[in-house]
Design an enzyme around this catalytic site. Structure first.
Site, PDB file in Angstrom:
ATOM      1  N   CYS A  78      11.868 -11.821 -22.344  1.00  0.00           N
ATOM      2  CA  CYS A  78      10.964 -12.273 -21.217  1.00  0.00           C
ATOM      3  C   CYS A  78      10.141 -12.769 -21.902  1.00  0.00           C
ATOM      4  O   CYS A  78       8.758 -13.171 -21.684  1.00  0.00           O
ATOM      5  CB  CYS A  78      10.703 -10.644 -20.009  1.00  0.00           C
ATOM      6  N   ASP A 161       1.771   7.575   5.241  1.00  0.00           N
ATOM      7  CA  ASP A 161       0.983   7.436   3.915  1.00  0.00           C
ATOM      8  C   ASP A 161       1.772   6.871   2.817  1.00  0.00           C
ATOM      9  O   ASP A 161       2.758   8.371   3.183  1.00  0.00           O
ATOM     10  CB  ASP A 161      -0.530   7.343   3.496  1.00  0.00           C
ATOM     11  N   ASP A 221       0.127   2.987   7.506  1.00  0.00           N
ATOM     12  CA  ASP A 221      -0.892   2.698   6.473  1.00  0.00           C
ATOM     13  C   ASP A 221      -0.287   0.936   6.305  1.00  0.00           C
ATOM     14  O   ASP A 221       0.710   0.430   5.211  1.00  0.00           O
ATOM     15  CB  ASP A 221      -0.730   3.450   5.847  1.00  0.00           C
TER      16      ASP A 221
END
Length: 321
Positions: A78, A161, A221
Site C-alpha cells: 500500500c 444504536d 440512529d
DNA sequence: GCGACAG
DNA sequence: ATCTTGTCGC
C-alpha cells in the site's frame, strides 16, 4: 385438504414484499485490496484514484482507513498510494513516512522533499473495476422507490444504536415494557468501512438482528429520506425489514434548511426537533413524526437509552476480550 | 486556511 | 462511530 393458492392469492403484488439488498454482506475491503494489487510495481496511485475506482470520490478517507488496516501488507503493497498533490502522505508502520519513502525509492520512484517526482507520469488510474459503490448507490435509488408514507400506527416504540471497539460492533435495541426498559443486543465483526451516504451497508444488518421481530415503530440512529438518494439507514432498515422507522440524526447531511425543515431539491425530507434531524425511514411521513414527538416527548429519549446500552455493552463485554 | 463529509 | 484515514471548494 390442500389450499389452492391460485384461488386464494390472486396476485403476489398485493402483498408487501420486503426488499432484499444485493450488498447486505458485500466485502468491500477485499474488493478494494484487489484493486490496490492492480497497481504496477513502478507506478503510484492516489487515495482519490482508488476512491474513483471504488465508484465514489466520497470514499477517499475510507481508502486511507482500509489501507491502514491492510491485513497482508506483503501481498497488497500500500505504499504506492499517495496524496492527490503528489506528496507521499501517511504510512501506518512503526517507521512511518520514512519507510514509505524508502519503499518507493526501492521501486525506482524518485522522491524529493516528501513529494514523488514526475508524479503525473507515474500515476496509474486504469483500474479494471465494476465500480461497486456506483452499484450500491443504484440500489439505494431503486430501494427508495419502495418507500411507503402510510403509517400503520403503533403503541410501542423502540430505538437502535451501534457502538464499536475497532471493527467489532455491538447493536443495542431498546424498548419500553411497562416501566421497564428492555434491551436486546447483536454483535459482529464489521468489514464495510464508514463511508458518508453508505452507512446502511455498515450498520444496517447488525441493527436488524438486534431489532429482531419487534412489532412497533423503530427509531434509528441515522437519517431516513434525508439522504442524497432518499435512502438513509432508517430507510434501508424499514424497507428491507418491512417495518415503520424514523431516522434520528444528530448532524447535517446535505440539504437546505427552510425554517424547521430540511429540503433536498423541492422535497421536504426532515424536520428539526430539539437539535435532532428527524426524517421518515419507511411506512411513516413527516406529519406522523411531528404528531408522535409532539404528543409524547419520552419517545425520543429512547435513542439516548439505546446509545447508553450499546456503549455499556461494549465497555463491559467487548473491551475485556 | 477551514468547514463539509449521517455514524 | 473512534483513535487519526483524505479531498474539495469556499
Amino acid at each position: 385438504m390442500e389450499l389452492n393458492l391460485k384461488t386464494f392469492i390472486p396476485s403476489l403484488d398485493a402483498y408487501h414484499m420486503p426488499y432484499v439488498s444485493e450488498f447486505a454482506s458485500f466485502d468491500l475491503p477485499s474488493y478494494f485490496y484487489s484493486l490496490v494489487r492492480q497497481i504496477p510495481v513502478n507506478k503510484v496511485s492516489t487515495y482519490m484514484d482508488l476512491a474513483i475506482a471504488l465508484g465514489d470520490t466520497i470514499a477517499a478517507r475510507a481508502v486511507g482507513k482500509m489501507l491502514s488496516e491492510n491485513p497482508e501488507p506483503d501481498i497488497t503493497e500500500c505504499f504506492r498510494i499517495i496524496h492527490s498533490d503528489g506528496s507521499v502522505g501517511n504510512y501506518t508502520h512503526p517507521l512511518g513516512t520514512e519507510e514509505k519513502i524508502r519503499r518507493l525509492v526501492a521501486c525506482g520512484i524518485k522522491v524529493e522533499d516528501e513529494h514523488v517526482m514526475d508524479f503525473e507520469k507515474l500515476r496509474f488510474t486504469e483500474f479494471k473495476t465494476e465500480f461497486p459503490l456506483k452499484r450500491i448507490a443504484a440500489e439505494q435509488s431503486r430501494m427508495s422507490k419502495e418507500f411507503v408514507s402510510e403509517y400503520p400506527g403503533s403503541d410501542s416504540f423502540g430505538a437502535v444504536d451501534v457502538s464499536y471497539y475497532g471493527n467489532d460492533a455491538v447493536a443495542a435495541f431498546v424498548w419500553r415494557e411497562g416501566n421497564e426498559i428492555m434491551a436486546r443486543f447483536a454483535r459482529s465483526h464489521v468489514t464495510f468501512p464508514y463511508i458518508p451516504t453508505y452507512l446502511s451497508y455498515r450498520e444496517g444488518e447488525i441493527m436488524k438482528r438486534a431489532i429482531g421481530n419487534f412489532d412497533g415503530t423503530v427509531l434509528v440512529d441515522g437519517h431516513g429520506i434525508y439522504h442524497p438518494r432518499f435512502c438513509g439507514l432508517a430507510c434501508y432498515i424499514g424497507i428491507t425489514a418491512g417495518i415503520p422507522t424514523i431516522g434520528v440524526g444528530k448532524s447535517k447531511l446535505k440539504g437546505n434548511i427552510s425554517g424547521k425543515y430540511i429540503m433536498i431539491g423541492d422535497r421536504k425530507v426532515a424536520m428539526i426537533h430539539k437539535g435532532r434531524f428527524l426524517s421518515p425511514g419507511n411506512r411513516i411521513d413527516l406529519l406522523d413524526i411531528e404528531k408522535i414527538v409532539g404528543h409524547d416527548d419520552t419517545v425520543l429519549k429512547l435513542t439516548d437509552e439505546a446509545h447508553k446500552a450499546a456503549t455499556h455493552f461494549k465497555n463491559t463485554a467487548i473491551k475485556k476480550e
